[in-house]
Design an enzyme around this catalytic site. Sequence first.
Site, mmCIF file in Angstrom:
data_model
loop_
_atom_site.group_PDB
_atom_site.id
_atom_site.type_symbol
_atom_site.label_atom_id
_atom_site.label_comp_id
_atom_site.label_asym_id
_atom_site.label_seq_id
_atom_site.Cartn_x
_atom_site.Cartn_y
_atom_site.Cartn_z
ATOM 1 N N ARG A 1 36.033 46.042 40.275
ATOM 2 C CA ARG A 1 36.645 45.966 38.941
ATOM 3 C C ARG A 1 36.378 47.224 38.133
ATOM 4 O O ARG A 1 37.299 47.769 37.516
ATOM 5 C CB ARG A 1 36.147 44.739 38.174
ATOM 6 N N ASN B 1 37.596 39.059 38.641
ATOM 7 C CA ASN B 1 37.197 38.344 39.846
ATOM 8 C C ASN B 1 37.761 36.931 39.799
ATOM 9 O O ASN B 1 37.831 36.316 38.734
ATOM 10 C CB ASN B 1 35.673 38.259 39.955
#
Length: 90
Positions: A18, A36
């Site tokens: 990320r 996520n």
Amino acid sequence: MRSVDLRIQGRVQGVFYRASTTREADRLGVRGWVRNEPDGSVAAHLEGEPDAVAELISWCGHGPPGARVERVDVEDSAPTGAAGFTTLGG
């Protein structure tokens, strides 16, 4: 303007995926978000110039060092008018 939703599968959590995606999006001027998912995948929404979005989709196909991307699903979506790129979740 191109807008897409991604689902990235493989070893993509716990490897700075990320944070790295956010850095790449900022570099390319792509807006949207990354997060996520409970199933171990990563979801993302990308908006921007078609070439920049295509380049970020390509980057997502390998991700940062330590990631092992097995699959990237891409689906065209409606733009949300995102102002920047955000990492969602903890």
